[in-house]
Write an enzyme that holds these catalytic residues in place. Structure first.
Site, short mmCIF file in Angstrom:
data_model
loop_
_atom_site.label_atom_id
_atom_site.label_comp_id
_atom_site.label_asym_id
_atom_site.label_seq_id
_atom_site.Cartn_x
_atom_site.Cartn_y
_atom_site.Cartn_z
N ASP A 10 0.81 -1.22 0.00
CA ASP A 10 0.00 0.00 0.00
C ASP A 10 0.84 1.27 0.00
O ASP A 10 0.44 2.30 0.54
CB ASP A 10 -0.98 0.00 1.19
CG ASP A 10 -1.80 -1.28 1.22
OD1 ASP A 10 -2.23 -1.70 0.14
OD2 ASP A 10 -1.98 -1.86 2.30
N HIS A 39 -3.91 -3.09 -6.09
CA HIS A 39 -3.20 -1.91 -6.57
C HIS A 39 -4.21 -0.88 -7.03
O HIS A 39 -4.99 -1.11 -7.95
CB HIS A 39 -2.23 -2.29 -7.69
CG HIS A 39 -1.03 -3.03 -7.18
ND1 HIS A 39 -0.04 -3.51 -7.98
CD2 HIS A 39 -0.68 -3.35 -5.91
CE1 HIS A 39 0.88 -4.09 -7.23
NE2 HIS A 39 0.51 -4.03 -5.97
P1 IMP Z 1 -1.93 -12.83 3.24
O1 IMP Z 1 -0.93 -12.31 2.26
O2 IMP Z 1 -3.35 -12.66 2.79
O3 IMP Z 1 -1.60 -14.21 3.71
O4 IMP Z 1 -1.80 -11.91 4.55
C1 IMP Z 1 -0.61 -11.89 5.33
C2 IMP Z 1 -0.30 -10.48 5.79
O5 IMP Z 1 0.05 -9.68 4.66
C3 IMP Z 1 -1.46 -9.76 6.48
O6 IMP Z 1 -0.92 -8.88 7.45
C4 IMP Z 1 -2.06 -8.94 5.33
O7 IMP Z 1 -2.76 -7.81 5.81
C5 IMP Z 1 -0.81 -8.55 4.59
N1 IMP Z 1 -1.05 -8.25 3.17
C6 IMP Z 1 -1.16 -9.13 2.15
N2 IMP Z 1 -1.33 -8.47 0.99
C7 IMP Z 1 -1.31 -7.18 1.27
C8 IMP Z 1 -1.40 -6.00 0.46
O8 IMP Z 1 -1.51 -6.01 -0.75
N3 IMP Z 1 -1.34 -4.81 1.13
C9 IMP Z 1 -1.16 -4.75 2.46
N4 IMP Z 1 -1.06 -5.81 3.24
C10 IMP Z 1 -1.13 -7.02 2.66
MG MG Z 2 -2.81 -2.25 -1.79
#
Ligand code: IMP
Ligand code: MG
Length: 329
Positions: A10, A39
């Site tokens: 982000d 995105h």
């Molecule tokens: P997962 O990738 O869904 O397994 O989540 C694991 C960690 O990564 C969590 O803290 C999510 O909030 C974070 N996370 C995964 N993808 C994103 C993203 O695109 N932006 C921000 N945080 C992410």
């Molecule tokens: Mg994002």
């Protein structure tokens, strides 16, 4: 060029990529990662939160690809292809793996993963299944047939032909499975080297690694966030955000130079983008030249350059793709 995030995702990679697509007339943009990352792209007054389609879709001549290391969510992919009208110029590597509803269920019902605060899309369980070598691949899915290609082959050929190629990373270094705040990380490495690996491009073929910083840091889900502010303080400063993908509150903290330095080092970054400068210095809003910035904002940019040792070449001053100060020659 490889684009990577510095913090916890982000940072505004979508905005930077959409700007580069339009400005530099990118020939090829390859997205990595999976559907957990959203995105955000603002283009012609419309907001897109892209989970699958590369952010360079805004430039209508850009070939859009999804790499072999990615995990494709078929329904989300088809929906976004429709929404962005890119059916005739998007391709998916035949060996990309597939993320299914059962993976999402596993993500949402695991007490351990709930504690990590995953996005719930099932990306971790989908990667587990791939590692077990029982995952479905894009080539097994009839709906993906019209899109199948060899992304490594296409991308390397484009590089050979001196075309402008961008590899789009997702999330940020602090969510890297290897280099981040384990266990509060995502299911894969998010660094520039891993982005190349997912696409099938060797490290000697990369000219630039552009690291994206936001002017303050945010994080969704659990895990450490140095200097974390209360929601009240974040709101007061105008830094309170909600996640583009899941709608959850984003936690926030001031810019951290130590993390920024680590991100530059591990990514081998050669240049940086700094987004949302207008959230920290409201007078910057809409500025299109460095000279327009107030002196405290300029000082902040110079301090980053001094501490991390690479130039800040792009500065975001508003949400639209073209709200940017471009300091490149
Ligand atoms: P997962 O990738 O869904 O397994 O989540 C694991 C960690 O990564 C969590 O803290 C999510 O909030 C974070 N996370 C995964 N993808 C994103 C993203 O695109 N932006 C921000 N945080 C992410
Ligand atoms: Mg994002």
């Amino acid at each position: 060029m490889v684009i990577a995030g510095a913090f916890w995702g982000d940072e505004g990679k979508g905005k930077i990529i959409s700007y580069l697509a339009l400005k530099d007339k990118l020939d090829v943009c390859v997205r990595t990662g999976s559907v957990n990352a959203a995105h955000t792209v603002w283009f012609e007054g419309k907001r897109y939160a892209l989970h699958m389609v590369p952010a360079a879709f805004v430039y209508e001549k850009c070939r859009l690809l999804i790499g072999a290391g990615s995990n494709v969510h078929v329904a989300q992919f088809l929906k976004e292809v429709e929404e962005t009208n890119v059916k005739n110029r998007i391709g998916v590597d035949a060996q990309a793996s597939i993320i299914e509803e059962k993976h999402s269920m596993q993500d949402k019902t695991s007490a351990h993963l709930k504690g990590i605060g995953t996005t719930g899309w099932g990306v971790g369980p989908a990667i587990e299944e791939r590692v077990r070598r029982t995952a479905k691949l894009a080539r097994d899915i009839p709906e993906l047939k019209p899109y199948l290609t060899d992304v490594a082959e296409e991308t390397n050929n484009a590089i050979d032909a001196d075309k402008k190629v961008l590899l789009e990373g997702t999330q940020g270094l602090m969510l890297s499975l290897f280099h981040g705040t384990y266990p509060y990380v995502t299911g894969r490495d998010t660094s520039a080297a891993a982005i190349c690996s997912e696409v099938g491009v060797g490290p000697t073929r990369v000219d630039e690694v552009l690291i994206v910083f936001k002017s303050f840091m945010t994080r969704v889900g659990a895990g450490p966030l140095p200097g974390e502010l209360t929601k009240e303080e974040a709101t007061k400063r105008g830094w309170f955000e909600t996640a583009a993908g899941t709608g959850r509150d984003r936690r926030s903290a001031p810019f951290n130079f130590e993390i920024a330095k680590k991100a530059v080092k591990i990514n081998g970054a050669t240049q940086a983008a700094l987004t949302k400068l207008d959230s920290v210095y409201p007078q910057c809003k809409g500025a299109r030249s460095f000279d327009e910035l107030p002196s405290d904002a300029k000082e902040f940019v110079w301090e980053i350059e001094r501490q991390v040792g690479i130039p800040v070449v792009l500065i975001g001053t508003g949400p639209e793709a073209l709200d940017i100060i471009d300091r490149r020659k």
